[in-house]
Structures are given as structure tokens and as C-alpha cells.
Motif scaffolding. Structure first.
Motif, short mmCIF file in Angstrom:
data_model
loop_
_atom_site.label_atom_id
_atom_site.label_comp_id
_atom_site.label_asym_id
_atom_site.label_seq_id
_atom_site.Cartn_x
_atom_site.Cartn_y
_atom_site.Cartn_z
N LEU A 1 0.58 -1.04 -0.03
CA LEU A 1 0.00 0.02 -0.06
C LEU A 1 0.88 1.27 0.07
O LEU A 1 0.64 2.14 -0.69
CB LEU A 1 -1.02 -0.06 1.17
CG LEU A 1 -1.72 1.18 1.32
CD1 LEU A 1 -2.97 1.10 0.24
CD2 LEU A 1 -2.66 1.23 2.79
N VAL A 2 1.81 1.30 0.88
CA VAL A 2 2.77 2.41 0.91
C VAL A 2 3.54 2.63 -0.52
O VAL A 2 3.53 3.76 -1.03
CB VAL A 2 3.78 2.46 2.21
CG1 VAL A 2 4.82 3.61 2.24
CG2 VAL A 2 2.77 2.63 3.51
N ALA A 3 3.99 1.40 -0.86
CA ALA A 3 4.73 1.68 -2.08
C ALA A 3 4.00 2.20 -3.22
O ALA A 3 4.40 3.00 -4.09
CB ALA A 3 5.40 0.25 -2.42
N ALA A 4 2.74 1.51 -3.58
CA ALA A 4 2.03 2.02 -4.52
C ALA A 4 1.35 3.49 -4.58
O ALA A 4 1.62 4.30 -5.43
CB ALA A 4 0.63 0.96 -4.63
N MET A 5 1.14 3.93 -3.14
CA MET A 5 0.68 5.15 -3.06
C MET A 5 1.87 6.24 -3.16
O MET A 5 1.51 7.34 -3.82
CB MET A 5 0.03 5.27 -1.58
CG MET A 5 -1.14 4.78 -1.32
SD MET A 5 -2.53 5.13 -2.46
CE MET A 5 -2.65 7.01 -2.23
N ALA A 6 2.93 5.89 -2.86
CA ALA A 6 4.08 6.77 -2.95
C ALA A 6 4.49 7.01 -4.31
O ALA A 6 4.79 8.10 -4.77
CB ALA A 6 5.39 6.15 -2.26
N GLN A 7 4.45 5.86 -4.88
CA GLN A 7 4.80 5.92 -6.54
C GLN A 7 3.66 6.97 -7.09
O GLN A 7 3.99 7.45 -8.04
CB GLN A 7 4.51 4.46 -7.29
CG GLN A 7 4.76 4.66 -8.78
CD GLN A 7 5.87 5.13 -9.34
OE1 GLN A 7 7.03 5.11 -8.62
NE2 GLN A 7 5.98 5.58 -10.49
N TYR A 8 2.30 6.55 -6.81
CA TYR A 8 1.40 7.38 -7.37
C TYR A 8 1.44 8.81 -7.07
O TYR A 8 1.38 9.70 -8.00
CB TYR A 8 0.00 6.81 -6.70
CG TYR A 8 -1.40 7.89 -7.38
CD1 TYR A 8 -1.62 7.67 -8.70
CD2 TYR A 8 -1.91 8.50 -6.51
CE1 TYR A 8 -2.83 8.34 -9.20
CE2 TYR A 8 -2.80 9.55 -6.84
CZ TYR A 8 -3.31 9.28 -8.20
OH TYR A 8 -4.38 10.00 -8.78
N ILE A 9 1.73 9.21 -6.00
CA ILE A 9 1.99 10.57 -5.56
C ILE A 9 3.18 11.23 -6.17
O ILE A 9 2.91 12.53 -6.75
CB ILE A 9 2.11 10.78 -3.98
CG1 ILE A 9 0.73 10.43 -3.21
CG2 ILE A 9 2.41 12.16 -3.67
CD1 ILE A 9 0.94 10.29 -1.74
N VAL A 10 4.19 10.79 -6.30
CA VAL A 10 5.36 11.10 -6.87
C VAL A 10 5.02 11.31 -8.39
O VAL A 10 5.41 12.44 -9.11
CB VAL A 10 6.59 10.24 -6.49
CG1 VAL A 10 7.93 10.90 -7.59
CG2 VAL A 10 6.95 10.30 -5.15
N SER A 11 4.59 10.37 -9.10
CA SER A 11 4.47 10.51 -10.44
C SER A 11 3.32 11.60 -10.77
O SER A 11 3.34 12.24 -11.80
CB SER A 11 3.75 8.96 -11.04
OG SER A 11 4.96 8.07 -10.71
N SER A 12 2.26 11.38 -9.83
CA SER A 12 1.22 12.69 -10.19
C SER A 12 2.02 14.10 -10.12
O SER A 12 1.38 14.78 -10.80
CB SER A 12 -0.03 12.56 -9.24
OG SER A 12 -0.58 11.24 -9.24
N ARG A 13 2.60 14.51 -9.09
CA ARG A 13 3.49 15.68 -9.09
C ARG A 13 4.31 15.83 -10.16
O ARG A 13 4.18 17.27 -10.84
CB ARG A 13 4.02 15.52 -7.86
CG ARG A 13 3.42 15.70 -6.49
CD ARG A 13 4.11 15.59 -5.28
NE ARG A 13 3.28 15.80 -4.06
CZ ARG A 13 3.90 15.87 -2.74
NH1 ARG A 13 5.07 15.79 -2.60
NH2 ARG A 13 3.10 15.83 -1.79
N LYS A 14 4.93 14.86 -10.65
CA LYS A 14 5.76 15.10 -11.96
C LYS A 14 4.87 15.42 -12.98
O LYS A 14 5.31 16.22 -14.11
CB LYS A 14 6.46 13.93 -12.12
CG LYS A 14 7.71 13.63 -11.21
CD LYS A 14 8.59 12.56 -11.58
CE LYS A 14 9.65 12.23 -10.81
NZ LYS A 14 10.53 11.08 -10.94
N THR A 15 3.65 14.70 -13.34
CA THR A 15 2.90 15.07 -14.58
C THR A 15 2.17 16.13 -14.45
O THR A 15 2.10 17.08 -15.42
CB THR A 15 1.72 13.87 -14.18
OG1 THR A 15 2.33 12.46 -14.31
CG2 THR A 15 0.67 14.04 -15.53
N GLU A 16 1.77 16.82 -13.12
CA GLU A 16 1.27 18.06 -13.01
C GLU A 16 2.23 19.11 -13.42
O GLU A 16 1.97 20.26 -13.89
CB GLU A 16 0.65 18.24 -11.72
CG GLU A 16 -0.40 17.25 -11.34
CD GLU A 16 -1.01 17.57 -10.02
OE1 GLU A 16 -0.36 18.18 -9.11
OE2 GLU A 16 -1.89 16.94 -9.70
#
Length: 291
Positions: free
Chosen positions: A275-290
């Protein structure tokens, strides 16, 4: 009018009722039951007794668990980027409508429909010492064959190679679906500007499929943290536990030693890590995309 609207709402709810029942029985209930078991000293033959967080402290202090955790993290850190990069490369290479590309799409995806037993059998023929494919190739070029499945360091690599070959079909198809949704007028405008292939890739293609890259990465993180069948059938966790993943540790503790509470505690720790690994990847990637 209001009565007919309420009836339509109930009728729509009936369509999701079968899925909701399966979701509650097969996912929600086992999740909370596992949490409850992790707080008990229990086996399959008795009700058990409440011990609080004792199972968690025992698991976290177990060197075998820590070794399995290290193996799993290394495996995920290597296999997930390989699956994403190779899957994206294949999708870019096969993003054409020809008979040859259709054939190769089917060829690369075909491994994904095989069972884990067939996959491990194929790769055992590649890695086994003496008469294996790699051993024969090593002898042909005058090198000493390596016992990939029974050598520390190489055993986990062997499991990773088999896993990447087995799982590459899904990332490739997801990337292909995303690439086919990119507007063609963007490429036409780039061609008019004489943009290089690298510029088109980095300024048009990759930004357009950024969300799919995040999705594929998260899916693979979740899947690869659950490594079990390949490691069990190819190396049985050896040598000396150097290829034992967390799920195999949970299996051995819960169903070989019959310590269900301790196995449940280890499974909850694995769930939290995923859960932590997936959420961390999602948050980091979302910020880069924005950005």
C-alpha cells in the motif's frame, strides 16, 4: 414520478448486488479476519488466544523475515523498472498496423497466458546446470557454466528473468492501447516542424501516456510484491534463503509451522508495504505529471 425513480434506483442496485456480495465475502471479510488473526496466537485446530502485537514483534525480530523482505525489495526494485521499460519499448516498436507487428504482439503476449508451472518448467530448462540452454552456450564459447538456480546472487536473478518474460505481455498491451489514443495531429505538427525522433518521444509520446506509465508501474509493484510460485518451483527459496520472498515466508510460517497468527501478522506487514509503495509511486508520479 418519484416512486418510479426510486424503483429504478433499486433495480440498478440489483445489478451490482452479486459483485458486492463477492467483494464483501472474498475481499473485505478476509482482510479484517486476517487483521484479527494477527492479534492472536492461533493455529488451524483451535480458537487461539489474544496476544496483542506479540506476533508483529516476533516477525520483525525474525532474521528469516528480514532476509525475505530484503529479497522481495530487491526483486521489485529490479523487475518493475525492467517490465515498464521493456514493455514501453515493445509497444513503441509494435505500434504499427502490419501483419508482422500483429504476429509479434501475439508472440510477446502469449507468455502471459501460461501458468506459473509451465513458465518455471521452461526456464528450468534454460538455467539448469550441465544440460541447460545457458550451460551449453557457455561451453560452446569456452566459459565455465554457472549454476544459476543454486548459486547465491544468481538464484534471485533467475527468478526475475523468468518473471519478466512471463509478465511482459500486460505492460506491452496497456502501453499499446495508450499509444493508439494519442492524437495523430500532434505527430503531424511535429513532422512539419522537422522535430527529431527523440524530441517527439520526450515532448509528445511520453507526456501523453504518463498516466498509463503510472498505472503500469503501480500494477507491477502490487503484482511483483506477491512473488511466490516462480521462487517456490524454481529454487524453493534457496540457496540458504537468498531467493525466498515474503509470500513464501508467510506460507512456510502459516501452513508448514502452523503458526497462523504469526503468518497473518507477516501478511499484514506485506499488505502495508504494498500500500505504501503504490501510494508513494502514485503521488510522486502525479506531481511530476502536473509539473
Amino acid at each position: 414520478m418519484a416512486e418510479s425513480y426510486r424503483r429504478s434506483q433499486w433495480s440498478h442496485g440489483l445489478f451490482i448486488l452479486p459483485y458486492l456480495c463477492f467483494f464483501l465475502v472474498l475481499l473485505v471479510f478476509p482482510l479484517f479476519w486476517g487483521m484479527w488473526l494477527s492479534l492472536h496466537k492461533a493455529d488451524l485446530f483451535g480458537p487461539g488466544r489474544f496476544v496483542g502485537l506479540t506476533n508483529y514483534t516476533r516477525v520483525l525480530a525474525d532474521p528469516v523475515f528480514l532476509q525475505a523482505l530484503r529479497n522481495t525489495i530487491i526483486f521489485v526494485a529490479v523487475s518493475v523498472p525492467a517490465l515498464v521499460v521493456i514493455g514501453l519499448f515493445l509497444a513503441l516498436a509494435l505500434n504499427r498496423t502490419t501483419r508482422a507487428t500483429s504476429f509479434f504482439r501475439g508472440l510477446f503476449f502469449s507468455s502471459s497466458v501460461l501458468s506459473v508451472t509451465i513458465v518455471t518448467l521452461i526456464w528450468r530448462f534454460v538455467f539448469i546446470p550441465g544440460d541447460g540452454l545457458l550451460a551449453v552456450l557457455f561451453k560452446q564459447v569456452g566459459l565455465t557454466p554457472i549454476s544459476f538456480l543454486s548459486t547465491s546472487g544468481w538464484s534471485l536473478f533467475s527468478v526475475g528473468a523468468a518473471t519478466v518474460w512471463w509478465c511482459i505481455g500486460l505492460p506491452m498491451m496497456l502501453f499499446l492501447a495508450a499509444l493508439q489514443q494519442v492524437p495523430q495531429d500532434l505527430y503531424e505538427a511535429a513532422a512539419l516542424d522537422n522535430a527529431s525522433g527523440w524530441r517527439v518521444l520526450t515532448r509528445i509520446t511520453l507526456p501523453s501516456i504518463a498516466r498509463t506509465i503510472v498505472l503500469v508501474t503501480i500494477i507491477q509493484i502490487v503484482l511483483q510484491f506477491q512473488l511466490f510460485g516462480q521462487a517456490q518451483l524454481m529454487t524453493n527459496g534457496g540457496p540458504s534463503g537468498t531467493s525466498r520472498p515474503l509470500v513464501m515466508y508467510i506460507y512456510e510460517v502459516g501452513f508448514v509451522r502452523w503458526d497462523i497468527g504469526r503468518g497473518a501478522a507477516a501478511s499484514q506487514i506485506l499488505f502495508l508495504i504494498i500500500l505504501v509503495a503504490a501510494m508513494a509511486q502514485y503521488i510522486v508520479s502525479s506531481r511530476k505529471t502536473e509539473a
